[in-house]
Design an enzyme around this catalytic site. Sequence first.
Site, mmCIF file in Angstrom:
data_model
loop_
_atom_site.group_PDB
_atom_site.id
_atom_site.type_symbol
_atom_site.label_atom_id
_atom_site.label_comp_id
_atom_site.label_asym_id
_atom_site.label_seq_id
_atom_site.Cartn_x
_atom_site.Cartn_y
_atom_site.Cartn_z
ATOM 1 N N TYR A 60 -0.806 8.500 -2.402
ATOM 2 C CA TYR A 60 -0.970 8.228 -3.541
ATOM 3 C C TYR A 60 -2.270 8.916 -4.405
ATOM 4 C CZ TYR A 60 2.249 4.132 -3.946
ATOM 5 O OH TYR A 60 3.686 3.210 -4.055
ATOM 6 N N GLY A 61 -3.328 8.993 -3.409
ATOM 7 C CA GLY A 61 -4.456 9.172 -4.037
ATOM 8 C C GLY A 61 -4.618 10.595 -4.841
ATOM 9 N N GLU A 101 -2.073 8.378 8.855
ATOM 10 C CA GLU A 101 -0.915 7.931 8.767
ATOM 11 C C GLU A 101 -0.068 8.415 9.990
ATOM 12 O OE1 GLU A 101 1.595 6.589 6.422
ATOM 13 O OE2 GLU A 101 0.058 5.576 5.865
ATOM 14 N N CYS A 158 -11.093 3.031 0.377
ATOM 15 C CA CYS A 158 -9.540 3.366 0.573
ATOM 16 C C CYS A 158 -9.229 2.527 1.853
ATOM 17 C CB CYS A 158 -9.368 4.833 1.026
ATOM 18 S SG CYS A 158 -7.781 5.248 1.445
ATOM 19 N N THR A 159 -8.194 1.626 1.888
ATOM 20 C CA THR A 159 -7.861 0.838 2.733
ATOM 21 C C THR A 159 -7.177 1.400 4.053
ATOM 22 O OG1 THR A 159 -5.580 0.551 1.817
ATOM 23 C CG2 THR A 159 -7.245 -1.219 1.202
ATOM 24 N N HIS A 160 -7.052 2.772 4.156
ATOM 25 C CA HIS A 160 -6.839 3.440 5.343
ATOM 26 C C HIS A 160 -8.075 3.649 6.140
ATOM 27 C CE1 HIS A 160 -2.958 4.642 3.350
ATOM 28 N NE2 HIS A 160 -2.318 5.436 4.573
ATOM 29 N N ASP A 216 0.751 -0.992 0.121
ATOM 30 C CA ASP A 216 0.044 0.108 0.090
ATOM 31 C C ASP A 216 0.920 0.981 0.014
ATOM 32 O OD1 ASP A 216 -2.415 1.420 0.222
ATOM 33 O OD2 ASP A 216 -2.008 1.661 2.548
ATOM 34 N N SER A 217 0.172 2.510 -0.109
ATOM 35 C CA SER A 217 1.219 3.596 -0.079
ATOM 36 C C SER A 217 1.681 3.850 1.357
ATOM 37 C CB SER A 217 0.357 4.774 -0.443
ATOM 38 O OG SER A 217 -0.924 4.742 0.445
ATOM 39 N N CYS A 262 -4.609 -1.411 -1.627
ATOM 40 C CA CYS A 262 -4.604 -0.151 -1.653
ATOM 41 C C CYS A 262 -5.607 -0.012 -3.036
ATOM 42 C CB CYS A 262 -3.279 0.296 -2.304
ATOM 43 S SG CYS A 262 -3.360 2.190 -2.805
ATOM 44 N N ASN A 263 -6.671 0.693 -2.973
ATOM 45 C CA ASN A 263 -7.657 0.849 -3.847
ATOM 46 C C ASN A 263 -6.899 1.854 -5.166
ATOM 47 O OD1 ASN A 263 -9.381 0.433 -1.067
ATOM 48 N ND2 ASN A 263 -10.776 0.011 -3.138
ATOM 49 N N THR A 264 -6.146 2.728 -4.642
ATOM 50 C CA THR A 264 -5.699 3.576 -5.642
ATOM 51 C C THR A 264 -4.961 2.971 -6.467
ATOM 52 O OG1 THR A 264 -5.857 5.470 -3.875
ATOM 53 C CG2 THR A 264 -4.644 5.941 -5.961
HETATM 54 N N1 DGL Z 1 -4.866 3.259 1.108
HETATM 55 C C1 DGL Z 1 -5.002 3.735 -0.303
HETATM 56 C C2 DGL Z 1 -6.220 3.246 -0.958
HETATM 57 O O1 DGL Z 1 -6.704 2.253 -0.587
HETATM 58 C C3 DGL Z 1 -4.231 4.886 -0.458
HETATM 59 C C4 DGL Z 1 -4.285 6.218 0.042
HETATM 60 C C5 DGL Z 1 -3.222 7.326 -0.612
HETATM 61 O O2 DGL Z 1 -2.262 6.896 -0.381
HETATM 62 O O3 DGL Z 1 -3.836 8.276 -0.964
HETATM 63 O O4 DGL Z 1 -6.639 4.200 -1.724
#
Ligand code: DGL
Length: 274
Positions: free
Chosen positions: A43-44, A153, A185-187, A11-12, A74-76
């Site tokens: 990443y988003g 984060e 988003c996995t966060h 993931d990011s 990571c969805n992104t």
């Molecule tokens: N956890 C990530 C996701 O699922 C990325 C969040 C990010 O880095 O913007 O999209």
Amino acid sequence: MLPEQPIGVFDSGVGGLSVLRAIRQILPAEEVIFFGDQAHVPYGSRPLEQVRHFSEAIARWLLDEGAKLIVVACNTASAAALRFLRETFPQAKFVGMEPAVKPAAEQTRSGVVGVLATPATFQGALYASVVERFANGVEILQDTCPGLVHVIEQGNLDGEAPRQILERALRPMLARNMDTVVLGCTHYPFVIPLIQEIVGETVRVIDPAPAVARQVERLLEAEGLRNRSSGRGHVRFFTSGEPQALQALLPRLLDESGSVERLVWEGESRLVRP
Ligand code: DGL
């Protein structure tokens, strides 16, 4: 390929830990290599093409380390790169994330679903195709929750900053009778208690991590790659950011501790040990 080889998860940043947590629950014997690209988080808000470059280099590094399967946690990165990764590494197996619009559309009673995800995820073809295939007349409300990845984060899961971001996103959705929230988003699973507090217990919050972990299990079974040893597998943690900072967060985010090693980027296309 052998069952004893590790699963690679990336993931990011710490978001991938929400997926790793679900994998550890149902596949405790698996060896795992986790990488958080914290030098590049978030990443988003980056162009999809750049996230694709990062993802390719990370996948190459994980495969070099012997990963038998890679979870794009990571969805992104899934939006930017999942199809590309499957084409670039045809011999490798990947499991990715997609916003859980399908179960949300099946479960909503009010016909209004909220999706929280990053700008890049909303821009990607994967999201458009999920909405086209599964929304079926259900109204979809979207929000990118600016700043939320950053505060998570930092380990701020219940303070004023995440509360304000989430209230701004969710209150207008509630006003439109939204009864189901998709965490795209996995966060975001790390702030489920806060989300649930804002939306109330009657609104359903969908975290896709358990379904992704089951998909990992199915794929390993199908390929004869499930690790059947009786002991608990080890996780090796890597970050391109600050190892100490990630290490300090692990017990809170994963209910596990471990030491974290550092990887560095050579340009945008190669990850190496320092
Ligand atoms: N956890 C990530 C996701 O699922 C990325 C969040 C990010 O880095 O913007 O999209």
